[in-house]
Motif scaffolding. Structure first.
Motif, mmCIF file in Angstrom:
data_model
loop_
_atom_site.group_PDB
_atom_site.id
_atom_site.type_symbol
_atom_site.label_atom_id
_atom_site.label_comp_id
_atom_site.label_asym_id
_atom_site.label_seq_id
_atom_site.Cartn_x
_atom_site.Cartn_y
_atom_site.Cartn_z
ATOM 1 N N SER A 1 46.971 67.768 -23.356
ATOM 2 C CA SER A 1 45.990 66.773 -22.913
ATOM 3 C C SER A 1 46.071 65.520 -23.767
ATOM 4 N N LYS A 2 46.226 65.713 -25.068
ATOM 5 C CA LYS A 2 46.352 64.582 -25.993
ATOM 6 C C LYS A 2 47.598 63.754 -25.661
ATOM 7 N N ARG A 3 48.701 64.433 -25.404
ATOM 8 C CA ARG A 3 49.944 63.727 -25.080
ATOM 9 C C ARG A 3 49.818 62.959 -23.763
ATOM 10 N N PHE A 4 49.136 63.554 -22.782
ATOM 11 C CA PHE A 4 48.930 62.851 -21.517
ATOM 12 C C PHE A 4 48.094 61.594 -21.738
ATOM 13 N N ASN A 5 47.023 61.719 -22.490
ATOM 14 C CA ASN A 5 46.158 60.565 -22.745
ATOM 15 C C ASN A 5 46.900 59.455 -23.477
ATOM 16 N N GLU A 6 47.796 59.845 -24.365
ATOM 17 C CA GLU A 6 48.554 58.851 -25.130
ATOM 18 C C GLU A 6 49.690 58.233 -24.315
ATOM 19 N N SER A 7 50.065 58.885 -23.211
ATOM 20 C CA SER A 7 51.198 58.410 -22.415
ATOM 21 C C SER A 7 50.833 57.271 -21.469
ATOM 22 N N GLN A 8 49.542 57.037 -21.275
ATOM 23 C CA GLN A 8 49.100 55.985 -20.355
ATOM 24 C C GLN A 8 47.672 55.567 -20.726
ATOM 25 N N GLN A 9 47.156 54.517 -20.099
ATOM 26 C CA GLN A 9 45.829 54.011 -20.452
ATOM 27 C C GLN A 9 44.836 54.096 -19.300
ATOM 28 N N SER A 10 45.270 54.584 -18.137
ATOM 29 C CA SER A 10 44.396 54.586 -16.958
ATOM 30 C C SER A 10 43.476 55.789 -16.892
ATOM 31 N N CYS A 11 43.882 56.899 -17.499
ATOM 32 C CA CYS A 11 43.155 58.158 -17.345
ATOM 33 C C CYS A 11 42.886 58.792 -18.708
ATOM 34 N N ALA A 12 41.738 59.435 -18.809
ATOM 35 C CA ALA A 12 41.373 60.161 -20.031
ATOM 36 C C ALA A 12 40.993 61.588 -19.644
ATOM 37 N N LEU A 13 41.819 62.543 -20.033
ATOM 38 C CA LEU A 13 41.626 63.946 -19.670
ATOM 39 C C LEU A 13 40.920 64.698 -20.789
ATOM 40 N N THR A 14 39.883 65.459 -20.433
ATOM 41 C CA THR A 14 39.156 66.274 -21.406
ATOM 42 C C THR A 14 39.261 67.743 -21.016
ATOM 43 N N PRO A 15 39.947 68.568 -21.825
ATOM 44 C CA PRO A 15 40.018 70.000 -21.543
ATOM 45 C C PRO A 15 38.799 70.725 -22.109
ATOM 46 N N MET B 1 39.871 70.172 -7.758
ATOM 47 C CA MET B 1 38.614 70.409 -7.057
ATOM 48 C C MET B 1 38.284 69.225 -6.141
ATOM 49 N N ALA B 2 37.736 69.555 -4.987
ATOM 50 C CA ALA B 2 37.401 68.543 -3.979
ATOM 51 C C ALA B 2 36.109 67.818 -4.347
ATOM 52 N N GLY B 3 35.819 66.763 -3.587
ATOM 53 C CA GLY B 3 34.567 66.032 -3.761
ATOM 54 C C GLY B 3 34.589 65.016 -4.879
ATOM 55 N N LYS B 4 35.770 64.591 -5.294
ATOM 56 C CA LYS B 4 35.896 63.638 -6.389
ATOM 57 C C LYS B 4 36.358 62.276 -5.872
ATOM 58 N N PRO B 5 36.028 61.177 -6.571
ATOM 59 C CA PRO B 5 36.465 59.833 -6.150
ATOM 60 C C PRO B 5 37.984 59.706 -6.155
ATOM 61 N N ASP B 6 38.486 58.751 -5.377
ATOM 62 C CA ASP B 6 39.930 58.537 -5.265
ATOM 63 C C ASP B 6 40.576 58.265 -6.619
ATOM 64 N N ALA B 7 39.892 57.497 -7.446
ATOM 65 C CA ALA B 7 40.468 57.153 -8.756
ATOM 66 C C ALA B 7 40.671 58.402 -9.613
ATOM 67 N N GLU B 8 39.724 59.336 -9.542
ATOM 68 C CA GLU B 8 39.851 60.573 -10.311
ATOM 69 C C GLU B 8 40.950 61.462 -9.731
ATOM 70 N N ASN B 9 41.037 61.508 -8.410
ATOM 71 C CA ASN B 9 42.112 62.282 -7.783
ATOM 72 C C ASN B 9 43.483 61.724 -8.158
ATOM 73 N N LYS B 10 43.581 60.409 -8.240
ATOM 74 C CA LYS B 10 44.841 59.784 -8.654
ATOM 75 C C LYS B 10 45.205 60.204 -10.078
ATOM 76 N N CYS B 11 44.209 60.275 -10.940
ATOM 77 C CA CYS B 11 44.466 60.703 -12.319
ATOM 78 C C CYS B 11 44.906 62.166 -12.379
ATOM 79 N N VAL B 12 44.321 63.001 -11.539
ATOM 80 C CA VAL B 12 44.741 64.404 -11.490
ATOM 81 C C VAL B 12 46.197 64.485 -11.044
ATOM 82 N N ALA B 13 46.557 63.700 -10.020
ATOM 83 C CA ALA B 13 47.947 63.665 -9.562
ATOM 84 C C ALA B 13 48.874 63.179 -10.675
ATOM 85 N N ASP B 14 48.439 62.168 -11.405
ATOM 86 C CA ASP B 14 49.233 61.662 -12.527
ATOM 87 C C ASP B 14 49.453 62.760 -13.568
#
Length: 432
Positions: A43-57, A309-322
């Motif tokens: 998760s830390k490596r993903f967060n450091e790899s880009q600036q658009s998304c912040a993942l919290t495990p 999980m369903a029911g999330k905004p497009d921006a969050e779904n894009k981050c999950v795909a990323d």
């Protein structure tokens, strides 16, 4: 007058602003200890790899607890973006209407090109729809393999068996040499679910449950499975098989201590065994019965997958795909494989590790991957059965009774089939 900021302070300010602008997503999982540490690192490596998304495990305890928490949160509209679900819980999450967005759809909608063929054979189908579409993203994947006490084989003067016929022939020599020939840590996964896979035998109706939850029935009274457990009971009576109950560690411990010749365990146990085993060991594929027509096909994975999980905004779904794209990259998969012992789920990650000489140094780490890459059959792709954690509990109860001499093998499986089918019927009603 404005105070002039130093370059370091300016960098911190920009970084904080970027972080505040990032889209936050959450990942609930059921892992602890060293495996949780690796999840935090990824998760830390993903967060450091880009600036658009912040993942919290977030660890939710065990696999069962993570699934229960995720379902409850979805019902209250507070679900995470990503939920880790273990193999036995796959039918529950997939059949929870509207709970998830298929991983393949999510990735394609984000503009990526999804390639099912990039995943190794034994991984590709377990969390997929009947047409092959990925519903869950395979994550921590493992195979049931045979670990080998090399000292025991040398002392007994025997070779590791490829088939159960070969094991049966050498077991007396191993016992004479002072060893328990065989133990196994999870009879449900290793000698039931993957028995059907390795022998290429149908586990349940409706295409092992993939095609429909309605009127799905277990096939655990199959004569070949009855034969397998009658053999196990006979081997136990003769001192060729040690059974220590349903506890994973209880069946692994005698192997760690050098008392057992062969232990059927998880390919994901390799890392831990390197620290706990008191003798040299190697590994090979889970044996199969040569006498069974069509046997010798691949096993399928254990472990867990990640569900969007369903029911999330497009921006969050894009981050999950990323994140899914990041997670399945060869470099990240290689890191996860080597840090945990779970198999690399993509061919590219496997080839990367191979090209760097990893398997020349640690050949045991390759066994699970090679077993999953064996030729598949009609019935070696997995199963999709509702209330399956409860069915596994019934199996474990009856297996304990078999080895305690409280029931016959045939009676035990008749009970498992009846009670298991009752649960499948109940599950079908919840899926209406």
């Amino acid at each position: 007058m404005f105070r002039k900021l130093s370059i370091a302070a300016l960098t911190l300010t920009v970084s904080a602003t970027s972080s505040m602008a990032a889209t936050n997503i959450s990942w609930w999982h059921g892992m602890g200890g060293a495996n949780a540490d690796v999840i935090n690192e990824i998760s830390k490596r993903f967060n450091e790899s880009q600036q658009s998304c912040a993942l919290t495990p977030v660890s939710k305890g065990s696999y069962e607890e993570a699934l229960a928490s995720g379902i409850a949160a979805f019902r209250s509209g507070e679900q995470p973006n990503i939920l880790q679900v273990f193999d036995a819980g796959a039918a529950t999450i997939i059949n929870a209407k509207g709970a998830t967005v298929p991983a393949e759809d999510l990735i394609n909608n984000a503009g990526y090109k999804f390639d099912r063929e990039a995943f190794i054979e034994g991984v590709r189908y377990f969390y997929a729809a009947p047409d092959g579409k990925f519903v869950g993203m395979p994550f921590n994947s493992s195979a049931p393999i045979m670990y080998i006490n090399t000292e025991a084989l040398k002392k007994a003067g025997v070779e590791a068996p490829k088939t159960w016929e070969e094991f049966e022939a050498i077991a007396p020599k191993l016992k004479e040499a002072g060893y328990i020939p065989l133990t196994a840590s999870q009879l449900t996964w290793q000698f039931t679910e993957n028995f059907f896979s390795r022998q290429n035998i149908q586990f349940a109706t409706n295409n092992n449950g993939y095609d429909s939850v309605q009127d799905t029935k277990l096939n655990v009274t199959d004569p070949n499975l009855i034969m397998m457990f009658e053999k196990l009971k006979d081997w136990a009576d003769k001192g060729y098989f040690g059974f220590y109950g349903a506890g994973w560690a209880d069946n692994q411990k005698p192997f760690d201590e050098g008392k057992v010749a062969f232990w059927i365990g998880s390919s994901g146990s390799f890392g831990g065994l390197q620290k706990t085993a008191k003798m040299e060991f190697s590994a090979d594929f889970l044996p199969y019965w040569k006498a069974v027509d069509g046997a010798g096909t691949n096993s399928f994975i254990g472990g867990a997958a990640l569900f969007a999980m369903a029911g999330k905004p497009d921006a969050e779904n894009k981050c999950v795909a990323d994140f899914f794209q990041f997670l399945t990259s060869p470099e990240v998969q290689k890191y996860y494989h080597q840090a945990t012992g779970y198999v690399a789920i993509t061919k590219a990650a496997y080839e990367l590790a191979k090209s760097e000489g990893y398997y020349e140094k640690t050949p045991v780490a390759e066994v699970g991957i090679k077993q999953l890459m064996l030729q598949s059959g009609d019935w070696s792709k997995g199963y999709r059965l509702g209330f399956y954690p409860q069915i596994r509990t019934i199996m474990e109860r009856e297996y304990n009774r078999i080895f305690a001499g409280e029931t016959s093998v045939s009676q035990a499986f008749e009970t498992i089939e009846k009670e298991g089918n009752d649960l499948l019927t109940r599950f079908a009603k919840t899926a209406n």
